[in-house]
Design an enzyme around this catalytic site. Structure first.
Site, PDB file in Angstrom:
ATOM      1  N   HIS A 254       8.457   2.778  -0.283  1.00 16.94           N
ATOM      2  CA  HIS A 254       8.854   2.744   1.589  1.00 16.94           C
ATOM      3  C   HIS A 254      10.180   3.785   1.199  1.00 16.94           C
ATOM      4  CE1 HIS A 254       7.211  -1.044   0.744  1.00 16.94           C
ATOM      5  NE2 HIS A 254       6.501  -1.872   1.054  1.00 16.94           N
TER       6      HIS A 254
ATOM      7  N   GLY B 214       1.536   5.286   2.798  1.00 15.38           N
ATOM      8  CA  GLY B 214       1.787   5.731   1.509  1.00 15.38           C
ATOM      9  C   GLY B 214       0.087   6.234   0.971  1.00 15.38           C
TER      10      GLY B 214
END
Length: 282
Positions: free
Chosen positions: A40, A151
């Site tokens: 993250h 992602g």
């Protein structure tokens, strides 16, 4: 300084005051369910390289959890998450309650992920992608995002969000960021914390299988090599191992492809994937 808001009104007020540099990419958003790890943090770092104002959302979305999944035990670590956002220079964190995201209760209308949402994780987790796309669309609008970073570890999610933005003409640029891994190859995931030391060792078979598969250029050899690694690890219960095109479509004869895996290790479900270059046999 990172500002933290919890309600729609607070978010709107903060965005109204956002000092945006017109030479940069405007408002960028990084959407998370909290329990932030370096994957993250990498999303925030990449976003800050080109965007003037990075918003991080932290919300554990109940709509994308099935009845037998881990919504209640999903880690909630807001204090630590806020420290990570501050350290990475996020301008704003939006950490709403369920009532702020779904003020009328569970929505009666949700996003239909279509055929792409029925394969792979969609086959194993009915309703998951409808819930995911619903909250992503809401957060894109609430944060007024011009670009959003996701992602590649959740590759099917990335593909579906990219498709939704195009099909619904949302006017947001979607950027995929390569998977961040531990030194031993394990893909970073908030669920890794549920693994015992023995289970974590077993979980390494997923990334090892993907690496072995990626070393081959022939589709049958790719799958055979990856299956061999996974079959030799008794702690891994395979859900799927699939080779697809780069957009999750048909496998090409030659060129870019994607190898994806999902499995349970103990009670923890893990996913991973890698890009592959297929080569025609000469």
């Amino acid at each position: 300084m990172t500002q933290v808001v919890h309600t729609r009104d607070e978010l709107a007020a903060a965005l109204d005051k956002a000092p945006l540099d017109q030479a940069a990419s405007g408002i960028a958003v990084v959407m998370t369910m909290g329990a932030l790890h370096d994957g993250h943090r990498e999303l925030i770092r990449v976003a800050r390289q080109s965007s003037a104002f990075v918003v991080v959302t932290i919300f554990v979305n109940p709509l994308q959890f099935g009845p037998n999944e881990d919504f209640e035990k999903y880690p909630r670590t807001l204090a630590e998450d806020l420290e990570a956002c501050r350290a990475e220079g996020a301008a704003l964190v939006f950490a709403p309650s369920r009532d702020d995201v779904y003020p009328g209760g569970p929505p009666s209308i949700t996003m239909n992920p279509g055929p792409l949402g029925a394969i792979l994780d969609g086959a194993s987790r009915p309703g998951h992608f409808a819930g995911m796309l619903t909250v992503v669309e809401k957060l894109l609008r609430l944060t007024r995002a011009e670009v959003a970073y996701f992602g590649e570890k959740d590759f099917q999610q990335l593909a579906l969000i990219s498709r939704m933005v195009v099909d619904l003409e949302l006017g947001v640029r979607i950027v995929g960021v390569p998977t961040v891994r531990e030194k031993d190859g394990l893909a970073l995931s908030s669920r890794n914390r549920f693994l015992s030391p023995e289970e974590r060792r077993s979980a390494l078979a997923l990334s090892r299988a993907l690496r072995e598969g990626a070393a081959h250029g022939d589709p049958e050899a790719v799958l055979a090599a990856a299956h061999k690694i996974l079959s030799e690890e008794p702690g891994v219960r395979l859900d799927y191992l699939e080779l697809t095109g780069p957009d999750l479509g048909a496998v090409p004869d030659d060129g870019p492809a994607r190898l994806l895996v999902a499995a349970k290790v103990g009670t923890t479900r893990l996913i991973d994937n890698v890009p592959i270059a297929l080569r025609k046999a000469v």
